[in-house]
Design a protein around this motif. Structure first.
Motif, PDB file in Angstrom:
ATOM      1  N   GLY A   1       0.844  -1.185   0.000  1.00 53.49           N
ATOM      2  CA  GLY A   1       0.000   0.000   0.000  1.00 53.49           C
ATOM      3  C   GLY A   1       0.877   1.232   0.000  1.00 53.49           C
ATOM      4  O   GLY A   1       1.801   1.337   0.802  1.00 53.49           O
ATOM      5  N   VAL A   2       0.608   2.157  -0.916  1.00 55.40           N
ATOM      6  CA  VAL A   2       1.397   3.364  -1.055  1.00 55.40           C
ATOM      7  C   VAL A   2       0.496   4.572  -0.795  1.00 55.40           C
ATOM      8  O   VAL A   2      -0.508   4.755  -1.493  1.00 55.40           O
ATOM      9  CB  VAL A   2       2.025   3.468  -2.464  1.00 55.40           C
ATOM     10  N   ALA A   3       0.847   5.366   0.200  1.00 53.42           N
ATOM     11  CA  ALA A   3       0.117   6.593   0.489  1.00 53.42           C
ATOM     12  C   ALA A   3       0.586   7.679  -0.476  1.00 53.42           C
ATOM     13  O   ALA A   3       1.792   7.854  -0.693  1.00 53.42           O
ATOM     14  CB  ALA A   3       0.362   7.026   1.932  1.00 53.42           C
ATOM     15  N   THR A   4      -0.377   8.386  -1.067  1.00 53.50           N
ATOM     16  CA  THR A   4      -0.054   9.418  -2.049  1.00 53.50           C
ATOM     17  C   THR A   4      -1.111  10.513  -2.002  1.00 53.50           C
ATOM     18  O   THR A   4      -2.234  10.272  -1.577  1.00 53.50           O
ATOM     19  CB  THR A   4       0.033   8.821  -3.470  1.00 53.50           C
ATOM     20  N   ARG A   5      -0.742  11.673  -2.460  1.00 48.95           N
ATOM     21  CA  ARG A   5      -1.717  12.759  -2.584  1.00 48.95           C
ATOM     22  C   ARG A   5      -2.288  12.837  -4.000  1.00 48.95           C
ATOM     23  O   ARG A   5      -3.195  13.615  -4.256  1.00 48.95           O
ATOM     24  CB  ARG A   5      -1.078  14.091  -2.203  1.00 48.95           C
ATOM     25  N   ASP A   6      -1.762  12.014  -4.941  1.00 50.10           N
ATOM     26  CA  ASP A   6      -2.228  12.044  -6.326  1.00 50.10           C
ATOM     27  C   ASP A   6      -2.166  10.635  -6.927  1.00 50.10           C
ATOM     28  O   ASP A   6      -1.208  10.288  -7.622  1.00 50.10           O
ATOM     29  CB  ASP A   6      -1.398  13.028  -7.145  1.00 50.10           C
ATOM     30  N   ALA A   7      -3.188   9.835  -6.656  1.00 52.13           N
ATOM     31  CA  ALA A   7      -3.218   8.448  -7.123  1.00 52.13           C
ATOM     32  C   ALA A   7      -3.235   8.360  -8.642  1.00 52.13           C
ATOM     33  O   ALA A   7      -2.594   7.481  -9.220  1.00 52.13           O
ATOM     34  CB  ALA A   7      -4.417   7.708  -6.539  1.00 52.13           C
ATOM     35  N   ALA A   8      -3.934   9.270  -9.311  1.00 56.22           N
ATOM     36  CA  ALA A   8      -4.024   9.211 -10.776  1.00 56.22           C
ATOM     37  C   ALA A   8      -2.653   9.403 -11.418  1.00 56.22           C
ATOM     38  O   ALA A   8      -2.270   8.648 -12.317  1.00 56.22           O
ATOM     39  CB  ALA A   8      -5.017  10.247 -11.289  1.00 56.22           C
ATOM     40  N   ALA A   9      -1.904  10.393 -10.947  1.00 53.79           N
ATOM     41  CA  ALA A   9      -0.573  10.637 -11.515  1.00 53.79           C
ATOM     42  C   ALA A   9       0.366   9.474 -11.221  1.00 53.79           C
ATOM     43  O   ALA A   9       1.140   9.051 -12.098  1.00 53.79           O
ATOM     44  CB  ALA A   9       0.003  11.937 -10.963  1.00 53.79           C
ATOM     45  N   LEU A  10       0.304   8.947 -10.002  1.00 56.32           N
ATOM     46  CA  LEU A  10       1.175   7.826  -9.645  1.00 56.32           C
ATOM     47  C   LEU A  10       0.774   6.566 -10.405  1.00 56.32           C
ATOM     48  O   LEU A  10       1.640   5.782 -10.821  1.00 56.32           O
ATOM     49  CB  LEU A  10       1.146   7.601  -8.135  1.00 56.32           C
ATOM     50  N   ALA A  11      -0.519   6.366 -10.632  1.00 54.17           N
ATOM     51  CA  ALA A  11      -0.974   5.229 -11.437  1.00 54.17           C
ATOM     52  C   ALA A  11      -0.444   5.334 -12.859  1.00 54.17           C
ATOM     53  O   ALA A  11      -0.008   4.338 -13.447  1.00 54.17           O
ATOM     54  CB  ALA A  11      -2.502   5.148 -11.439  1.00 54.17           C
TER      55      ALA A  11
ATOM     56  N   ASP B   1       0.914  13.490   6.440  1.00 53.56           N
ATOM     57  CA  ASP B   1       1.394  14.670   7.156  1.00 53.56           C
ATOM     58  C   ASP B   1       2.655  14.359   7.956  1.00 53.56           C
ATOM     59  O   ASP B   1       3.575  15.175   8.024  1.00 53.56           O
ATOM     60  CB  ASP B   1       0.325  15.212   8.105  1.00 53.56           C
ATOM     61  N   ARG B   2       2.708  13.190   8.534  1.00 52.39           N
ATOM     62  CA  ARG B   2       3.819  12.796   9.408  1.00 52.39           C
ATOM     63  C   ARG B   2       5.021  12.282   8.624  1.00 52.39           C
ATOM     64  O   ARG B   2       6.160  12.658   8.891  1.00 52.39           O
ATOM     65  CB  ARG B   2       3.312  11.720  10.384  1.00 52.39           C
ATOM     66  N   GLU B   3       4.775  11.417   7.628  1.00 57.33           N
ATOM     67  CA  GLU B   3       5.852  10.704   6.937  1.00 57.33           C
ATOM     68  C   GLU B   3       6.067  11.139   5.493  1.00 57.33           C
ATOM     69  O   GLU B   3       7.104  10.850   4.915  1.00 57.33           O
ATOM     70  CB  GLU B   3       5.566   9.193   6.940  1.00 57.33           C
ATOM     71  N   GLY B   4       5.043  11.754   4.896  1.00 58.09           N
ATOM     72  CA  GLY B   4       5.102  12.062   3.474  1.00 58.09           C
ATOM     73  C   GLY B   4       4.669  10.854   2.664  1.00 58.09           C
ATOM     74  O   GLY B   4       4.366   9.790   3.213  1.00 58.09           O
ATOM     75  N   PRO B   5       4.620  11.007   1.344  1.00 54.80           N
ATOM     76  CA  PRO B   5       4.181   9.891   0.508  1.00 54.80           C
ATOM     77  C   PRO B   5       5.187   8.741   0.537  1.00 54.80           C
ATOM     78  O   PRO B   5       6.378   8.947   0.734  1.00 54.80           O
ATOM     79  CB  PRO B   5       4.077  10.503  -0.888  1.00 54.80           C
ATOM     80  N   GLY B   6       4.674   7.533   0.333  1.00 53.67           N
ATOM     81  CA  GLY B   6       5.545   6.366   0.281  1.00 53.67           C
ATOM     82  C   GLY B   6       4.827   5.107   0.706  1.00 53.67           C
ATOM     83  O   GLY B   6       3.607   5.087   0.885  1.00 53.67           O
ATOM     84  N   ILE B   7       5.610   4.056   0.887  1.00 53.57           N
ATOM     85  CA  ILE B   7       5.042   2.763   1.266  1.00 53.57           C
ATOM     86  C   ILE B   7       4.423   2.875   2.654  1.00 53.57           C
ATOM     87  O   ILE B   7       5.077   3.277   3.612  1.00 53.57           O
ATOM     88  CB  ILE B   7       6.090   1.642   1.219  1.00 53.57           C
ATOM     89  N   HIS B   8       3.164   2.501   2.743  1.00 54.99           N
ATOM     90  CA  HIS B   8       2.407   2.577   3.990  1.00 54.99           C
ATOM     91  C   HIS B   8       2.313   1.214   4.671  1.00 54.99           C
ATOM     92  O   HIS B   8       2.433   1.114   5.892  1.00 54.99           O
ATOM     93  CB  HIS B   8       1.004   3.131   3.698  1.00 54.99           C
TER      94      HIS B   8
END
Length: 128
Positions: free
Chosen positions: A7-17, A66-73
């Motif tokens: 699972g990857v936390a992101t603020r822009d799933a469409a762009a990352l997809a 907010d705490r870790e930034g985007p990445g593997i969750h």
């Protein structure tokens, strides 16, 4: 058990997809809204990448970002019986995030193990 997804936390799933689709030749296998998240699964052939984009500021994923930034969750492992997997983890002294299975994406039952008990890794059991 076997690997199911990361699972990857992101603020822009469409762009990352789009990026992962091109880099990894990983087409979108499934997309849905669940628990205040836009959830996108990319098919790697032998597992998935799950992209988790929060739709609001409530819940664990916005807090994580907010705490870790985007990445593997988290790392998810497939099991035929989440309740039995939780019991096994409990028997081994692992702290549980979820005491019982709960509904997750794609209609599967899921449960999480606390990263403090699993070497700093948030582990998800997913019943497939």
């Amino acid at each position: 058990m076997r690997f199911d997804h990361i699972g990857v936390a992101t603020r822009d799933a469409a762009a990352l997809a789009d990026l992962f689709g091109a880099l990894l030749d990983a087409p979108v296998a499934h997309r849905e809204t669940v628990d205040g998240l836009d959830v996108t699964f990319l098919d790697l052939g032998n597992g998935y990448v799950e992209l988790l984009e929060p739709l609001d500021d409530e819940g664990p994923i916005p807090s994580y970002l907010d705490r870790e930034g985007p990445g593997i969750h988290h790392v998810a492992l497939a099991t035929p019986d989440v309740a039995a997997a939780l019991e096994m983890a409990r028997d081994h002294g692992v702290e549980l995030v979820d005491e019982t299975p709960r509904p997750g994406a794609w209609g599967h039952d899921v449960a999480f193990l606390h990263p403090g008990s699993t070497g700093g890794v948030l582990v998800e059991f997913v019943e497939r």
